[in-house]
Design a protein around this motif. Structure first.
Motif, PDB file in Angstrom:
ATOM      1  N   THR A   1      29.286   0.299  -6.762  1.00 13.68           N
ATOM      2  CA  THR A   1      27.928   0.145  -6.795  1.00 13.68           C
ATOM      3  C   THR A   1      27.015  -0.924  -6.544  1.00 13.68           C
ATOM      4  O   THR A   1      25.754  -0.867  -5.704  1.00 13.68           O
ATOM      5  CB  THR A   1      27.529   0.612  -8.404  1.00 13.68           C
ATOM      6  OG1 THR A   1      28.396   1.626  -8.723  1.00 13.68           O
ATOM      7  CG2 THR A   1      26.129   0.975  -8.841  1.00 13.68           C
ATOM      8  N   ASN A   2      27.491  -2.117  -6.760  1.00 10.87           N
ATOM      9  CA  ASN A   2      26.753  -3.391  -6.344  1.00 10.87           C
ATOM     10  C   ASN A   2      26.471  -3.437  -4.872  1.00 10.87           C
ATOM     11  O   ASN A   2      25.584  -3.980  -4.375  1.00 10.87           O
ATOM     12  CB  ASN A   2      27.511  -4.715  -7.026  1.00 10.87           C
ATOM     13  CG  ASN A   2      27.153  -5.078  -8.245  1.00 10.87           C
ATOM     14  OD1 ASN A   2      25.986  -4.515  -8.797  1.00 10.87           O
ATOM     15  ND2 ASN A   2      28.035  -5.796  -8.874  1.00 10.87           N
ATOM     16  N   ALA A   3      27.739  -3.023  -4.162  1.00 12.21           N
ATOM     17  CA  ALA A   3      27.631  -3.074  -2.497  1.00 12.21           C
ATOM     18  C   ALA A   3      26.301  -2.204  -2.155  1.00 12.21           C
ATOM     19  O   ALA A   3      25.759  -2.235  -1.139  1.00 12.21           O
ATOM     20  CB  ALA A   3      28.988  -2.642  -2.256  1.00 12.21           C
ATOM     21  N   ARG A   4      26.670  -0.922  -2.769  1.00 15.29           N
ATOM     22  CA  ARG A   4      25.440   0.089  -2.458  1.00 15.29           C
ATOM     23  C   ARG A   4      24.102  -0.224  -2.600  1.00 15.29           C
ATOM     24  O   ARG A   4      23.221  -0.372  -1.793  1.00 15.29           O
ATOM     25  CB  ARG A   4      25.635   1.272  -3.107  1.00 15.29           C
ATOM     26  CG  ARG A   4      24.976   2.616  -2.805  1.00 15.29           C
ATOM     27  CD  ARG A   4      25.280   3.879  -3.419  1.00 15.29           C
ATOM     28  NE  ARG A   4      25.779   3.902  -4.859  1.00 15.29           N
ATOM     29  CZ  ARG A   4      24.647   3.745  -5.701  1.00 15.29           C
ATOM     30  NH1 ARG A   4      23.506   3.939  -5.398  1.00 15.29           N
ATOM     31  NH2 ARG A   4      25.009   3.749  -7.061  1.00 15.29           N
TER      32      ARG A   4
ATOM     33  N   VAL B   1      33.660  -3.145   5.755  1.00 16.64           N
ATOM     34  CA  VAL B   1      34.155  -1.654   5.467  1.00 16.64           C
ATOM     35  C   VAL B   1      34.752  -1.815   3.910  1.00 16.64           C
ATOM     36  O   VAL B   1      35.396  -2.644   3.904  1.00 16.64           O
ATOM     37  CB  VAL B   1      35.349  -1.384   6.483  1.00 16.64           C
ATOM     38  CG1 VAL B   1      36.010   0.001   6.086  1.00 16.64           C
ATOM     39  CG2 VAL B   1      34.690  -1.241   8.111  1.00 16.64           C
ATOM     40  N   GLY B   2      34.048  -0.968   3.281  1.00 16.74           N
ATOM     41  CA  GLY B   2      34.393  -0.879   1.996  1.00 16.74           C
ATOM     42  C   GLY B   2      33.530  -1.664   0.949  1.00 16.74           C
ATOM     43  O   GLY B   2      33.680  -1.575  -0.261  1.00 16.74           O
ATOM     44  N   GLY B   3      32.564  -2.319   1.376  1.00 16.19           N
ATOM     45  CA  GLY B   3      31.738  -3.012   0.511  1.00 16.19           C
ATOM     46  C   GLY B   3      30.771  -4.153   1.160  1.00 16.19           C
ATOM     47  O   GLY B   3      30.454  -3.853   2.427  1.00 16.19           O
ATOM     48  N   MET B   4      30.482  -4.824   0.376  1.00 16.41           N
ATOM     49  CA  MET B   4      29.591  -6.379   0.874  1.00 16.41           C
ATOM     50  C   MET B   4      30.370  -7.504   0.772  1.00 16.41           C
ATOM     51  O   MET B   4      31.057  -7.414  -0.323  1.00 16.41           O
ATOM     52  CB  MET B   4      28.214  -6.168   0.124  1.00 16.41           C
ATOM     53  CG  MET B   4      27.325  -4.875   0.759  1.00 16.41           C
ATOM     54  SD  MET B   4      27.159  -4.819   2.246  1.00 16.41           S
ATOM     55  CE  MET B   4      25.635  -6.130   2.562  1.00 16.41           C
TER      56      MET B   4
END
Lengths: 283, 397
Positions: free
Chosen positions: A85-88, A216-219
């Motif tokens: 969620t944080n990455a989004r 890829v997969g987040g931040m």
């Protein structure tokens, strides 16, 4: 003359050529071509999908980060990866910031010369412009000195070759000189406003253009460590002056910058768009 | 036709900018140029007295990132640059004129600007198919760029595409993209690689010219030493964690939250020469490593092949900083005395090969008469294609 060629078309993101067939008062045919090709699709073939976004992002510097975001999302979808969620949230902040700055830059730096005439704006009377600003409820109610300063600075633009022809005003321009001066003065403010936007983008993306925190997969941004830490004395060489953006202090900066960005959009950009659009309703 | 309106200082005073703010700008530029602080008054005086410098900015095989970076300039701001310090004579993205009127704006530059003008090239030069991959006004970009740079006082190659070919020249490219160095005599070219270029380095280069009337000292690839003379690794704020053996092992782990070293996540800081850690971006707000992502080596030649994969270590060793001994590196990296000999030997071979190539490149056509300081030896062999030193007959003036 039945074929009109415009090349280069200026104030676009890349390289553009337009050819129009004009046998009479109505154009009968037209061809538009981008005149620059790098073949990034072919350069990407066979590479590690985790690196793909770095190359895809370089498709466009003006639409900074957006192709990179599309690339990581495509890879995530292909591999069925769900991001935290944080990455989004951080991705959405970056994308939304780019969305806003792109609109403002397109209006003030790219399109504006098609709607308002710099030459006639310089002939606008400062006092009349103040009266116009009062009547139209322009934000900040700037005084005559503000418009005189803006006029001085804009005159420097006109003396450079990039301003183009200094011939008479084209009859297609419909905005009165006072409104032209107001909007052009704001275009200078927009250039200074970009500092706040760039600050926000650099905090979240590491640099700008071409933010470098996608994965890829987040931040790559990590939240600040909440557990026990060694004292500064134990790590004398570590830089303790910086703090992560995903900390209370960093997020306060982000919030303050978002407020600054929003204020300009609400109080200056949107009213200017509506003001200019009012003179060209059929467009 | 140079607009002599009293220069930046007079313009700032008219706008109510204080002398103090102006001196702060001069001090920031002095620092960016790695000059002693004592030079700040000289920088301030030169900039204050300079008339606006005419600039012709051309875009080739690029993404416009250099232009976008320029519009985000903060020290001084883009509006101060565009209105007070520079006189933008030609820039397809920012100019009002189009078509024939635009083409006319870059005609007869030498006679229009007897005081000289600066050419800025953004993007690579396509050479395949007669340069068809990028045309301006129906002509190959290389021809137009050669024309504009021929009479320019000096040319700045902004970004890695102009400096090395960059993304446009990465493997798989169908356009035969080459750097602009084939078009411009070496002694009048400054290369500012980066993807995108850091605008502070562009402004600092211009300020250096205004102050000393000469270009900053560069290395063999025409990169100013003030910006590209040091390793990212040696200037990195996370360097101490490298020394302590404190590494991020997985994205988002405890070490990442503590801001430890990104070496094991593929950071190319140990192979990359740039001033990103000190100058940073957006008035020093941040840079990729501070934000938590490793360096991808975008200021280095052939980075889109030599520096990838981005998330794995390159098969090389860390170059030695003065404060690190080979033993420390050996302990951190391989943890064995036996392996140290191998590592040391490999480094010697790499250095010898590098010196041999450097000797060849100095003797090449781009070598200028002025002596240049020794270029720091990169830890990783640059891309064997070596685009910057290859002559490009198809686009040469």
């Amino acid at each position: 003359m039945s074929r009109v060629v415009i090349d280069p078309v200026s104030r676009v993101g890349g390289h553009l050529r337009v050819e129009v067939e004009v046998p009479g008062p109505v154009a009968s045919d037209a061809w538009v071509s981008g005149t620059s090709f790098r073949g990034i699709e072919r350069i990407l073939t066979g590479r590690d999908p985790r690196d793909a976004w770095l190359l895809a992002e370089r498709i466009c510097g003006r639409c900074s980060g957006i192709h990179g975001l599309a690339s990581v999302r495509a890879v995530e979808r292909a591999f069925g990866i769900a991001i935290p969620t944080n990455a989004r949230l951080v991705r959405n902040l970056l994308a939304a910031t780019q969305f806003v700055v792109d609109h403002v830059l397109h209006f003030y730096q790219l399109q504006l010369a098609d709607w308002v005439d710099l030459g006639s704006a310089l002939r606008a009377d400062a006092a009349a412009t103040v009266a116009f600003a009062r009547a139209h409820d322009i934000a900040g109610q700037p005084d005559a000195a503000y418009f005189e300063r803006a006029r001085d600075r804009l005159a420097a633009l006109l003396s450079a070759g990039a301003a183009g022809s200094t011939g008479g005003r084209h009859p297609a321009y419909r905005v009165p000189p006072e409104a032209e001066l107001i909007v052009l003065a704001h275009s200078l403010e927009a250039l200074d406003w970009i500092r706040a936007v760039a600050h926000l983008q650099v905090l979240l993306g590491g640099k700008e253009p071409h933010p470098q925190t996608f994965l890829v997969g987040g931040m790559a941004l990590a939240p600040a460590w909440g557990g026990p830490t060694r004292s500064a004395a134990e790590h004398p060489q570590v830089d303790h002056t910086t703090y992560p953006v995903l900390s209370a202090r960093g997020l306060a900066d982000v919030q303050q910058l978002i407020g600054q960005v929003q204020r300009f959009v609400r109080e200056v950009y949107l009213p200017d768009v509506l003001l200019v659009a009012g003179y060209y309703e059929e467009w | 036709m140079t607009t002599d309106d009293g220069g930046l200082y007079a313009a700032l005073l008219r706008r109510g900018i204080s002398r103090r703010a102006f001196l702060e700008f001069a001090a920031a530029m002095t620092a960016a140029l790695a000059l002693p602080a004592a030079y700040a008054p000289r920088v301030a005086a030169a900039v204050a007295a300079s008339p606006r410098l005419p600039v012709v900015w051309l875009r080739g095989l690029d993404c416009g990132g250099g232009t976008e970076a320029f519009l985000r300039a903060a020290r001084p701001t883009a509006s101060e640059l565009l209105l007070d310090l520079l006189s933008l004579e030609y820039h397809e993205t920012l100019m009002t004129a189009a078509g024939e009127a635009a083409t006319a704006a870059r005609a007869g530059l030498a006679s229009r600007f007897p005081g000289g003008y600066v050419a800025v090239l953004e993007g690579a030069v396509p050479t395949a198919d007669g340069g068809a991959a990028c045309t301006v006004g129906g002509r190959p970009f290389g021809d137009v760029a050669a024309e504009v740079t021929r009479d320019a006082r000096f040319t700045i190659a902004v970004g890695s595409c102009a400096a090395y070919g960059g993304v446009a020249a990465a493997s798989g490219s169908p356009t035969g993209a080459r750097p602009v160095s084939g078009l411009v005599p070496g002694d009048r070219l400054v290369a500012l690689p980066g993807c995108p270029v850091n605008t502070d380095n562009v402004v600092a280069t211009i300020v250096h010219w205004l102050t000393f009337r000469q270009l900053p000292v560069t290395d063999g690839r025409r990169r100013p030493l003030f910006a590209y003379g040091g390793l990212v690794h040696n200037q990195c704020e996370r360097r101490a964690h490298f020394e302590f053996g404190e590494f991020v092992q997985a994205w988002g782990d405890e070490a990442a939250q503590k801001g430890w070293c990104l070496y094991k996540m593929g950071c190319k800081g140990p192979e990359t020469y740039a001033n990103c850690p000190t100058v940073r971006f957006a008035e020093g707000a941040s840079w990729p490593v501070q934000a938590g992502h490793g360096c991808v080596g975008c200021t280095m030649p052939g980075s889109w092949d030599a520096m990838l994969p981005a998330y794995r270590r390159l098969p090389g060793i860390v170059p030695l900083a003065p404060e690190v001994t080979i033993d420390q590196v050996g302990q951190v990296l391989v943890g064995g005395v036996g392996a140290m000999t191998v590592v040391h030997g490999a480094a010697s071979v790499a250095r010898a090969r590098y010196r041999a190539r450097r000797a060849r490149s100095v003797a090449g056509p781009t070598a200028a008469a002025t002596p240049r300081p020794e270029e720091p030896a990169p830890a990783v062999e640059p891309d064997p294609a070596e685009p910057a030193v290859e002559p490009t007959p198809a686009v040469e003036p």
